[in-house]
Design an enzyme around this catalytic site. Structure first.
Site, PDB file in Angstrom:
ATOM      1  N   GLU A   1       0.792  -1.224   0.000  1.00  0.00           N
ATOM      2  CA  GLU A   1       0.000   0.000   0.000  1.00  0.00           C
ATOM      3  C   GLU A   1       0.833   1.288   0.000  1.00  0.00           C
ATOM      4  O   GLU A   1       0.837   2.055   0.969  1.00  0.00           O
ATOM      5  CB  GLU A   1      -0.955   0.012   1.192  1.00  0.00           C
ATOM      6  CG  GLU A   1      -1.933  -1.128   1.184  1.00  0.00           C
ATOM      7  CD  GLU A   1      -3.076  -0.941   2.163  1.00  0.00           C
ATOM      8  OE1 GLU A   1      -3.072   0.037   2.946  1.00  0.00           O
ATOM      9  OE2 GLU A   1      -3.987  -1.784   2.152  1.00  0.00           O
TER      10      GLU A   1
ATOM     11  N   ASN B   1      -5.261  -4.730  -2.712  1.00  0.00           N
ATOM     12  CA  ASN B   1      -5.938  -4.720  -1.402  1.00  0.00           C
ATOM     13  C   ASN B   1      -7.253  -3.974  -1.575  1.00  0.00           C
ATOM     14  O   ASN B   1      -7.246  -2.793  -1.942  1.00  0.00           O
ATOM     15  CB  ASN B   1      -5.089  -3.995  -0.340  1.00  0.00           C
ATOM     16  CG  ASN B   1      -3.950  -4.855   0.182  1.00  0.00           C
ATOM     17  OD1 ASN B   1      -3.726  -5.961  -0.312  1.00  0.00           O
ATOM     18  ND2 ASN B   1      -3.228  -4.348   1.177  1.00  0.00           N
TER      19      ASN B   1
HETATM   20  O1  LIG Z   1      -5.321   9.131   6.111  1.00  0.00           O
HETATM   21  S1  LIG Z   1      -6.235   8.529   7.097  1.00  0.00           S
HETATM   22  O2  LIG Z   1      -5.498   7.624   8.008  1.00  0.00           O
HETATM   23  O3  LIG Z   1      -6.957   9.562   7.894  1.00  0.00           O
HETATM   24  C1  LIG Z   1      -7.419   7.625   6.192  1.00  0.00           C
HETATM   25  C2  LIG Z   1      -7.127   6.120   6.238  1.00  0.00           C
HETATM   26  C3  LIG Z   1      -8.189   5.390   5.439  1.00  0.00           C
HETATM   27  N1  LIG Z   1      -7.807   4.037   5.003  1.00  0.00           N
HETATM   28  C4  LIG Z   1      -7.641   3.072   6.098  1.00  0.00           C
HETATM   29  C5  LIG Z   1      -7.510   1.657   5.538  1.00  0.00           C
HETATM   30  N2  LIG Z   1      -6.421   1.557   4.558  1.00  0.00           N
HETATM   31  C6  LIG Z   1      -6.484   0.322   3.776  1.00  0.00           C
HETATM   32  C7  LIG Z   1      -6.461  -0.870   4.620  1.00  0.00           C
HETATM   33  O4  LIG Z   1      -5.141  -1.065   5.197  1.00  0.00           O
HETATM   34  C8  LIG Z   1      -4.786  -2.424   5.143  1.00  0.00           C
HETATM   35  O5  LIG Z   1      -5.828  -3.114   5.768  1.00  0.00           O
HETATM   36  C9  LIG Z   1      -5.784  -3.504   7.137  1.00  0.00           C
HETATM   37  C10 LIG Z   1      -7.015  -2.990   7.863  1.00  0.00           C
HETATM   38  O6  LIG Z   1      -6.942  -1.592   7.962  1.00  0.00           O
HETATM   39  C11 LIG Z   1      -4.509  -3.099   7.823  1.00  0.00           C
HETATM   40  O7  LIG Z   1      -4.440  -3.717   9.098  1.00  0.00           O
HETATM   41  C12 LIG Z   1      -3.382  -3.559   6.943  1.00  0.00           C
HETATM   42  O8  LIG Z   1      -2.133  -3.444   7.587  1.00  0.00           O
HETATM   43  C13 LIG Z   1      -3.372  -2.687   5.695  1.00  0.00           C
HETATM   44  O9  LIG Z   1      -2.604  -3.333   4.699  1.00  0.00           O
HETATM   45  C14 LIG Z   1      -6.476   2.613   3.558  1.00  0.00           C
HETATM   46  C15 LIG Z   1      -6.636   4.002   4.160  1.00  0.00           C
END
Ligand SMILES: O=S(=O)(O)CCCN1CCN(CCO[C@@H]2O[C@H](CO)[C@@H](O)[C@H](O)[C@H]2O)CC1
Length: 483
Positions: A176, A317
């Protein structure tokens, strides 16, 4: 909102692989054990504990540094085809640098896991970087804001291929890059939580990560692939972006969202160079903002060619979907990537929620994003490298997670059979409850629950374990499968 039709009863294609995923900082603990160096998550959670829910940290977490035998036993019980996990860079190279010395106990930890996976017939899929940068590289070198880190990462990658590559057929360079760069260097939502140079630092980060990815790809492709015969790529995350209406402006805004979030990294790797819409929009705004050059760094022609084609599959993902509508370009002021993109993002209030504010249950988005990747990037091999559902924990009868997995996989079957998307694998996030970054232990994604108040960190199967087992056995989602 569209809902999925009845659950698809077709079997997954022969050879389709099912796995589960974890990541080093989220499960290992042993943060300073046996010579491991400090990484940016150790540092951030210790120095700024208030950033994390309940001031939690990954010092112990699931204690997989000591309980990896138990973890592999769970994988065996599940019957997965493969296990996706990540290496803790600072457990292997405590300073981040090769000449800082290799930490043998750290190497042994991963060799022990690979031995057990081999004994149990489970294929490893290793991620080199799942967000846990060695702290010295951040402090002394500026981390992903500095070109110097590219070669340091390439040396780490070469060491990993040397140490483990004879037994690994699927590699991931970065997990990611959007999260690494936008949350790490603009929103402050991930370590190193830099947010004082919005609209600028995240693009420098993306530039360095892409160069680092390509460097590692070429090392593997030239020096290791001929004899180890594995595949290497990157894992890119995105929501599906559904136009808020069939108005052409909303359709264009949705496409732009996918280009800024997924195309940012996929376009350089598949077609060469950043998406034109990013070059144009960021370039125009930079001029209006008084910058002498675009905030989006420029690749040389050689770099464009060197990064192009650095993928043997596409790791995707995918968790959720957004509704996207056009909006007036946001007036010029402090730069930011959301202003560069300039869209209205929302959700349909009929969508089921989860314990994560950003995760809505929208199964049909899986089919749409898979088809979009096929259509936009020359029909590559796609592996769903993460997909999963969060609840607040304490739920062993996790019927909402079962529903989520069944409906997202049903949507994936439609992509495979009806849209002829070349998806070859699916990875459930996550094997077990673990450290969910700034949300600490408040959001649980595991098929197995972990009791974080018990020093033994016992793992307990949720109902979704039996459901995932049934899919792994029958290769389909319902009782009566058709061929
Ligand atoms: O900029 S902010 O932080 O205010 C906004 C964040 C919004 N999302 C959160 C989830 N992420 C994808 C998932 O993230 C993934 O999925 C899992 C569940 O989250 C994680 O545990 C894994 O490590 C990760 O690979 C993409 C960004």
């Amino acid at each position: 909102s569209q809902t999925t039709l009845a659950v698809d009863n077709r079997k997954f294609p022969a050879g389709f692989k099912f796995g589960v995923a974890t990541a080093s900082y989220q499960i290992e603990g042993g943060w300073d054990e046996d010579g491991k160096g400090e990484n940016i998550w150790d540092h951030l959670t210790h120095v700024s504990p208030d950033l994390i829910n309940h001031q939690s940290n990954g010092d112990i977490s699931c204690d997989s540094y000591h309980k990896y035998k138990t973890d592999v036993a769970l994988l065996k019980e599940l019957g997965v085809d493969f296990y996706r996990f990540s290496l803790s860079w600072s457990r292997i190279l405590p300073t981040g640098y090769i000449d800082g010395g290799i930490n043998e106990p750290g190497v042994a930890y991963y060799e022990n896991i690979l031995d057990l996976l081999e004994e149990n017939g489970i294929e490893p899929m290793i991620t080199l970087y799942h967000w846990d940068l060695p702290q010295p590289l951040h402090e002394n070198v500026g981390g992903w804001l500095n070109e110097t880190t590219v070669d340091i990462f390439a040396n780490y990658a070469r060491l990993a291929f040397d140490l483990f590559g004879d037994r690994v057929k699927y590699w991931v360079t970065f997990n990611e890059p959007l999260s690494i760069c936008q949350q790490g260097y603009e929103t402050g939502g991930k370590a190193p939580a830099i947010s004082d140079n919005p609209g600028v630092d995240l693009y420098i980060c993306g530039h360095m990560v892409l160069k680092s990815h390509a460097a590692a790809y070429h090392i593997y492709d030239k020096e290791y692939k001929p004899k180890q015969k594995g595949k290497i790529s990157i894992v890119i995350n995105t929501n599906w972006a559904e136009p808020g209406s069939d108005d052409a402006k909303d359709v264009e805004a949705a496409e732009r969202t996918l280009q800024f979030r997924f195309g940012w990294f996929a376009n350089p790797i598949v077609h060469g160079n950043y998406p034109q819409v990013m070059i144009d929009r960021i370039g125009n705004r930079s001029v209006q903002e008084g910058f002498t050059q675009s905030r989006l760094p420029q690749f040389t022609d050689e770099e464009v060619e060197s990064i192009k084609g650095t993928y043997d599959y596409i790791g995707l993902n995918h968790y959720s979907t957004s509704l996207i509508k056009w909006r007036e370009d946001i007036e010029i002021g402090e730069p930011s990537s959301s202003k560069d993109m300039s869209v209205q993002e929302s959700i349909d209030f009929s969508w089921e929620t989860s314990a994560s504010y950003w995760l809505f249950v929208v199964p049909w988005g899986m089919r749409k994003i898979s088809k979009w990747v096929k259509d936009t990037y020359n029909n590559p091999e796609i592996i769903i490298t993460e997909n999963g559902y969060s609840d607040a924990g304490g739920i062993l009868d996790d019927d909402r997670r079962i529903n989520y997995i069944r409906e997202y996989l049903s949507s994936l079957l439609e992509a495979i059979y009806d849209d002829e998307v070349n998806v070859t694998g699916y990875t459930a996030w996550s094997l077990m409850d673990n450290f969910e970054w700034f949300r600490g232990y408040a959001e649980k994604f595991g098929l197995y629950s972990v009791n974080f108040t018990d020093p033994e960190r016992p793992r307990t199967p949720k109902a979704s374990v039996d459901y995932y087992k049934s899919i792994l056995t029958t290769r389909c989602l319902v009782e009566e499968c058709t061929e």
